[in-house]
Design an enzyme around this catalytic site. Structure first.
Site, PDB file in Angstrom:
ATOM      1  N   HIS A  15       0.991  -0.901   0.407  1.00 47.24           N
ATOM      2  CA  HIS A  15      -0.107   0.034  -0.140  1.00 47.24           C
ATOM      3  C   HIS A  15       1.155   1.547   0.342  1.00 47.24           C
ATOM      4  CE1 HIS A  15      -2.715   2.541   2.747  1.00 47.24           C
ATOM      5  NE2 HIS A  15      -3.426   2.913   1.139  1.00 47.24           N
ATOM      6  N   CYS A  32      -0.140   0.317   9.835  1.00 49.28           N
ATOM      7  CA  CYS A  32      -0.485   1.556   9.294  1.00 49.28           C
ATOM      8  C   CYS A  32      -1.537   1.557   8.601  1.00 49.28           C
ATOM      9  CB  CYS A  32       0.255   2.159   8.433  1.00 49.28           C
ATOM     10  SG  CYS A  32       2.730   1.737   8.638  1.00 49.28           S
ATOM     11  N   HIS A  33      -2.195   0.771   7.781  1.00 49.12           N
ATOM     12  CA  HIS A  33      -3.221   1.046   7.624  1.00 49.12           C
ATOM     13  C   HIS A  33      -4.205  -0.088   7.242  1.00 49.12           C
ATOM     14  CE1 HIS A  33      -1.395   4.632   5.726  1.00 49.12           C
ATOM     15  NE2 HIS A  33      -2.170   4.869   6.204  1.00 49.12           N
ATOM     16  N   GLY A  34      -4.065  -1.578   8.470  1.00 46.80           N
ATOM     17  CA  GLY A  34      -4.832  -2.527   8.341  1.00 46.80           C
ATOM     18  C   GLY A  34      -4.591  -3.920   6.795  1.00 46.80           C
TER      19      GLY A  34
END
Length: 70
Positions: A15, A32-34
């Site tokens: 990502h 960080c963002h899953g």
């Protein structure tokens, strides 16, 4: 034997490049963002939509170490 196959994966999330540093419920999870990946590197949950990179490796001549190539 498929059960003895080794896959070496990059720990860099596809990502935004955060380092994946944990597993939860049998999945690799980006802090960080899953984003979530299976142990073959396939993306299971976004925001990432690309699989993890598989890294080339070799086993040392004495069979005791796995060496990342490249």
């Amino acid at each position: 034997n498929e059960s003895n196959k080794i896959t070496v994966l990059s720990s860099q999330c596809k990502h935004l490049g955060c380092k994946i540093n944990k597993t939860e419920n049998g999945k690799l999870v980006c802090p960080c963002h899953g984003s979530e990946y299976d142990f073959s590197g396939n993306v299971l949950k976004g925001p990432s939509y690309k699989n993890l990179d598989k890294l080339p490796y070799k086993i040392s001549s004495d069979g005791t170490q796995l060496e990342i190539e490249g």
